[in-house]
Structures are given as structure tokens and as C-alpha cells.
Design a protein around this motif. Structure first.
Motif, PDB file in Angstrom:
ATOM      1  N   ALA A   1       9.250   4.947  11.419  1.00  0.00           N
ATOM      2  CA  ALA A   1       9.000   3.571  11.117  1.00  0.00           C
ATOM      3  C   ALA A   1       8.912   3.433   9.770  1.00  0.00           C
ATOM      4  O   ALA A   1       9.232   2.372   9.240  1.00  0.00           O
ATOM      5  CB  ALA A   1       7.303   3.733  11.843  1.00  0.00           C
ATOM      6  N   ALA A   2       8.419   4.489   9.088  1.00  0.00           N
ATOM      7  CA  ALA A   2       8.349   4.340   7.640  1.00  0.00           C
ATOM      8  C   ALA A   2       9.824   4.085   6.818  1.00  0.00           C
ATOM      9  O   ALA A   2      10.099   3.273   5.920  1.00  0.00           O
ATOM     10  CB  ALA A   2       8.040   5.539   6.782  1.00  0.00           C
TER      11      ALA A   2
ATOM     12  N   ALA B   1      11.153   0.894   5.088  1.00  0.00           N
ATOM     13  CA  ALA B   1      11.946   0.795   3.808  1.00  0.00           C
ATOM     14  C   ALA B   1      13.177   0.451   3.837  1.00  0.00           C
ATOM     15  O   ALA B   1      13.732  -0.294   2.505  1.00  0.00           O
ATOM     16  CB  ALA B   1      11.849   2.383   2.931  1.00  0.00           C
ATOM     17  N   LEU B   2      14.108   0.450   4.787  1.00  0.00           N
ATOM     18  CA  LEU B   2      15.551  -0.039   4.858  1.00  0.00           C
ATOM     19  C   LEU B   2      15.176  -1.553   4.804  1.00  0.00           C
ATOM     20  O   LEU B   2      16.058  -2.441   4.149  1.00  0.00           O
ATOM     21  CB  LEU B   2      16.142   0.154   6.126  1.00  0.00           C
ATOM     22  N   CYS B   3      14.454  -2.249   5.614  1.00  0.00           N
ATOM     23  CA  CYS B   3      14.208  -3.630   5.856  1.00  0.00           C
ATOM     24  C   CYS B   3      13.650  -4.208   4.202  1.00  0.00           C
ATOM     25  O   CYS B   3      14.160  -5.245   3.898  1.00  0.00           O
ATOM     26  CB  CYS B   3      13.092  -3.999   6.694  1.00  0.00           C
ATOM     27  N   ARG B   4      12.774  -3.462   3.788  1.00  0.00           N
ATOM     28  CA  ARG B   4      12.400  -4.050   2.391  1.00  0.00           C
ATOM     29  C   ARG B   4      13.485  -4.191   1.307  1.00  0.00           C
ATOM     30  O   ARG B   4      13.511  -4.817   0.496  1.00  0.00           O
ATOM     31  CB  ARG B   4      11.110  -3.130   1.812  1.00  0.00           C
ATOM     32  N   GLY B   5      14.305  -3.070   1.417  1.00  0.00           N
ATOM     33  CA  GLY B   5      15.505  -2.861   0.357  1.00  0.00           C
ATOM     34  C   GLY B   5      16.457  -4.013   0.573  1.00  0.00           C
ATOM     35  O   GLY B   5      17.277  -4.580  -0.364  1.00  0.00           O
ATOM     36  N   LEU B   6      16.772  -4.048   1.749  1.00  0.00           N
ATOM     37  CA  LEU B   6      17.947  -5.335   2.121  1.00  0.00           C
ATOM     38  C   LEU B   6      17.680  -6.593   2.395  1.00  0.00           C
ATOM     39  O   LEU B   6      18.329  -7.630   1.719  1.00  0.00           O
ATOM     40  CB  LEU B   6      18.253  -4.704   3.711  1.00  0.00           C
TER      41      LEU B   6
ATOM     42  N   ALA C   1       3.560   9.595   6.504  1.00  0.00           N
ATOM     43  CA  ALA C   1       4.549  10.385   6.903  1.00  0.00           C
ATOM     44  C   ALA C   1       4.850  11.629   5.946  1.00  0.00           C
ATOM     45  O   ALA C   1       4.964  12.735   6.428  1.00  0.00           O
ATOM     46  CB  ALA C   1       5.866   9.636   6.911  1.00  0.00           C
ATOM     47  N   LEU C   2       4.586  11.217   4.738  1.00  0.00           N
ATOM     48  CA  LEU C   2       4.435  12.610   3.758  1.00  0.00           C
ATOM     49  C   LEU C   2       3.423  13.397   3.977  1.00  0.00           C
ATOM     50  O   LEU C   2       3.683  14.601   3.796  1.00  0.00           O
ATOM     51  CB  LEU C   2       4.670  12.008   2.353  1.00  0.00           C
ATOM     52  N   ALA C   3       2.448  13.048   4.462  1.00  0.00           N
ATOM     53  CA  ALA C   3       1.308  13.950   4.701  1.00  0.00           C
ATOM     54  C   ALA C   3       1.469  14.574   5.920  1.00  0.00           C
ATOM     55  O   ALA C   3       1.236  15.806   5.884  1.00  0.00           O
ATOM     56  CB  ALA C   3      -0.049  13.045   4.548  1.00  0.00           C
ATOM     57  N   LEU C   4       1.886  13.945   6.895  1.00  0.00           N
ATOM     58  CA  LEU C   4       2.232  14.713   8.076  1.00  0.00           C
ATOM     59  C   LEU C   4       3.535  15.824   8.161  1.00  0.00           C
ATOM     60  O   LEU C   4       3.520  16.818   8.444  1.00  0.00           O
ATOM     61  CB  LEU C   4       2.794  13.719   9.158  1.00  0.00           C
ATOM     62  N   ALA C   5       4.302  15.413   6.931  1.00  0.00           N
ATOM     63  CA  ALA C   5       5.423  16.387   6.697  1.00  0.00           C
ATOM     64  C   ALA C   5       4.944  17.501   6.021  1.00  0.00           C
ATOM     65  O   ALA C   5       5.395  18.710   6.328  1.00  0.00           O
ATOM     66  CB  ALA C   5       6.429  15.697   5.851  1.00  0.00           C
ATOM     67  N   LEU C   6       3.966  17.581   5.064  1.00  0.00           N
ATOM     68  CA  LEU C   6       3.205  18.616   4.715  1.00  0.00           C
ATOM     69  C   LEU C   6       2.298  19.422   5.608  1.00  0.00           C
ATOM     70  O   LEU C   6       2.007  20.637   5.428  1.00  0.00           O
ATOM     71  CB  LEU C   6       2.564  18.237   3.332  1.00  0.00           C
TER      72      LEU C   6
END
Length: 329
Positions: free
Chosen positions: A68-69, A73-78, A96-101
Motif C-alpha cells: 500500500a505504501a 508513493a507511486l501515485c504521488r510521484g506520477l 511499513a518501515l517500522a514493521l520491516a524493522l
């Protein structure tokens, strides 16, 4: 109250800021696309390995949130990113970064339980719900070059031979079943999928703990032509490596989205003073907040409290005190 972090933005700095935001938006779209691909790949891997992962393992939430993140981010950039949308995407990236850690540590227990359950159901080829456990575990050991949970000796403690292949009249079968309290047929052998097909020697699958069964091979030496690694360590390293790559992409995407968010806020507030015209003449200022942070929080608190208070005209009428009953006629 004075604005928070004001910045003077004449015409040329405004144009350079807009051009920089346009370039950062494309880089952000690229990072979001890579995050989307990496999280999708991890999600597909988890779907393929879900049989060997405990259902209670929370690690599966990582690729879903990262997916989802990355999409945001892709939609925000395009697209034409708004400040609110960019801030929302930043919140997803932080989560998502907290979950990845935090979540890769739960893989150890999840794989331990999942692989143990899959090995216990290896023999249940005719039991509904577990009939594919044998095929999936054989494919896992052949594809990832592993054997057992932590090594080939793990197969010595589970019954992996189906009961329909056992002769109840064979005394050796009866003795093996009666030799343990769980009534399992245990052997010192391993399934065929533990064998290394690239070995030039015949694979040894049976009587691996008997030093006299294979006089030309020493069972204490790693020359049994079996996969040396356990599937737990192989899968743990594989999935944690994918999670580490995904975490790096999330960090890069977050670092790109932060200046985009700040730059959009400064450009938005600067254009408010020019009627929305980016190349308008005159000097204007951009800022993060229109007033002090304490004043901003206090105003929001007071507005929230006022929204819960009823208007004077909406106050419920007070009940009149009960009067005396009229005399009967």
C-alpha cells in the motif's frame, strides 16, 4: 503569532522549487515502483511458503502494508500530489518501515512451528487438508537444497512413511511402533527429496545411524550425499534478506517523500499570497504553519471542544415543574 519556519520565495526560487519538486516526484515514483515490486515479490513468496509458516506469524503484514505504501508513493510521484496525500503516504511508509524493522524476528518462531507441522503431516497423503503436505515439502527440499527442519536427523523423530505402506503383520513394524509412547513408526531414514541429485555416489536414505549398514561411508562425516542445511535456516535467511531489501527501499522512499512534502507545503503557502500564480511578480513567503505550534494546537483543541457543545438555540428546554391537578368538575 509568527509563522513557523518562514522562508522568503521570490520568483526565481519559486520556479526552481517547482522544478525540483517535479524532478523529485519522478524519482519518488521510481522508488515507489521498486517498493511495489519488492513487496509484491515478498508477498508471492509468502503465499508459496504459507504451508511452512505458522498462521499466527505476524510477518505477513509487512508486504501488505509495504504494498500500500509503495502504491501511494507511486501515485504521488506520477500525479499532482497534494500535501495531505503526501503526508498520508509518509505515514504508511513509516508504518511499513517500522514493521520491516520489528517483524523479521518473528520469522524464527513462525518457521519453527510451520515446518514442524508440515513434517508431522508428511505421511497424511490421504487426510483432507494435509494431502499436499508431502508434495510441498519435497518440492521445498529439492528447490532450496535443504533437509529437515535443522538437519536430516529431524526426520528420525517423525513418522514420514504413510501407514498404508506398513505391514501390520511384520514384527519389525510392530516393534518400531511399540518402541515409543506415541505409537509412531520411526526410522533412521529420510525422504528421497533430501538426496543431492548432483552427487556422483548413490544416495543413502536408510539406516543412517547404523555404522555397520554402509561400511564404505562414515555416518559421522558429511559424505552422506544429503543436503547439509536445514530448511529453517535456508528459509529464514531467504525471507529476512527480502525483508532487508524491502526495508532499504522503504527508507529511501521515505527520505525522498520528506522533501517533497516540505517543498509542497512551502510552495502551496507561498502561492496563496499570489493568488495561485507561480510566476506572479512580487516576493512572498512560504511557511510550514501559519502560527506558532502551541497556538495551532490550542486552536485545534478549542475548535474540537466547540464542535461538541450544542448551540444556544439547540439547548433542550427544561421541563416545567409539575403543577397541581385541576379540580374535578
Amino acid at each position: 503569532m509568527a509563522p513557523v519556519l518562514p522562508l522568503a520565495l521570490p520568483l526565481q526560487p519559486r520556479i526552481r522549487l517547482a522544478q525540483g519538486l517535479w524532478l523529485l516526484s519522478w524519482v519518488l515514483a521510481l522508488a515507489g515502483g521498486l517498493t511495489l515490486l519488492c513487496s509484491g515479490h515478498l508477498l508471492v513468496q509468502l503465499l508459496h511458503l504459507r504451508t511452512f509458516l505458522a498462521p499466527s506469524c505476524p510477518f505477513t503484514a509487512l508486504p501488505q502494508v509495504a504494498l500500500a505504501a509503495g502504491a501511494v508513493a507511486l501515485c504521488r510521484g506520477l500525479g499532482a500530489p497534494l500535501v495531505a496525500g503526501t503526508a498520508g503516504g509518509g505515514g504508511l511508509l513509516v508504518l511499513a518501515l517500522a514493521l520491516a524493522l520489528a517483524l523479521p524476528g518473528s520469522l524464527d518462531t513462525g518457521l519453527e512451528e510451520g515446518l514442524g507441522a508440515a513434517m508431522a503431516h508428511y505421511k497424511d497423503t490421504e487426510v483432507p487438508g494435509h494431502c499436499h503436505a508431502k508434495r510441498l515439502l519435497d518440492e521445498l527440499q529439492l528447490r532450496h537444497h535443504c533437509c529437515g527442519r535443522h538437519g536430516f536427523k529431524d526426520w528420525f523423530g517423525v513418522q514420514w512413511v504413510s501407514s498404508r505402506y506398513l505391514d501390520p503383520n511384520d514384527q519389525d513394524v510392530v516393534d518400531r511402533i511399540q518402541s515409543n509412547v506415541e505409537g509412531l513408526y520411526l526410522t533412521d531414514g529420510v525422504p528421497f527429496s533430501c538426496c543431492n541429485p548432483h552427487s556422483p555416489r548413490p544416495c543413502l536414505q536408510d539406516r543412517l545411524s547404523d555404522p555397520h549398514a554402509h561400511p564404505l561411508f562414515d555416518p559421522r562425516q558429511p559424505n552422506l550425499n544429503l543436503w547439509a542445511q536445514g530448511c529453517h535456516g535456508v528459509l529464514l535467511g531467504h525471507l529476512q534478506g527480502l525483508a532487508s531489501t524491502l526495508g532499504s527501499l522503504l527508507a529511501v522512499t521515505f527520505l525522498l517523500q520528506t522533501p517533497v512534502l516540505l517543498g509542497l507545503r512551502y510552495l502551496q503557502t507561498a502561492l496563496e499570497g499570489l493568488g495561485g500564480v507561480i510566476d506572479g511578480a512580487g516576493e512572498t513567503r512560504g511557511y510550514l504553519l501559519p502560527g506558532g505550534l502551541r497556538h495551532r494546537l490550542r486552536t485545534a483543541w478549542l475548535q474540537g471542544g466547540a464542535a461538541h457543545r450544542p448551540a444556544p438555540g439547540e439547548a433542550p428546554p427544561e421541563e416545567a415543574p409539575p403543577g397541581e391537578d385541576p379540580p374535578e368538575a
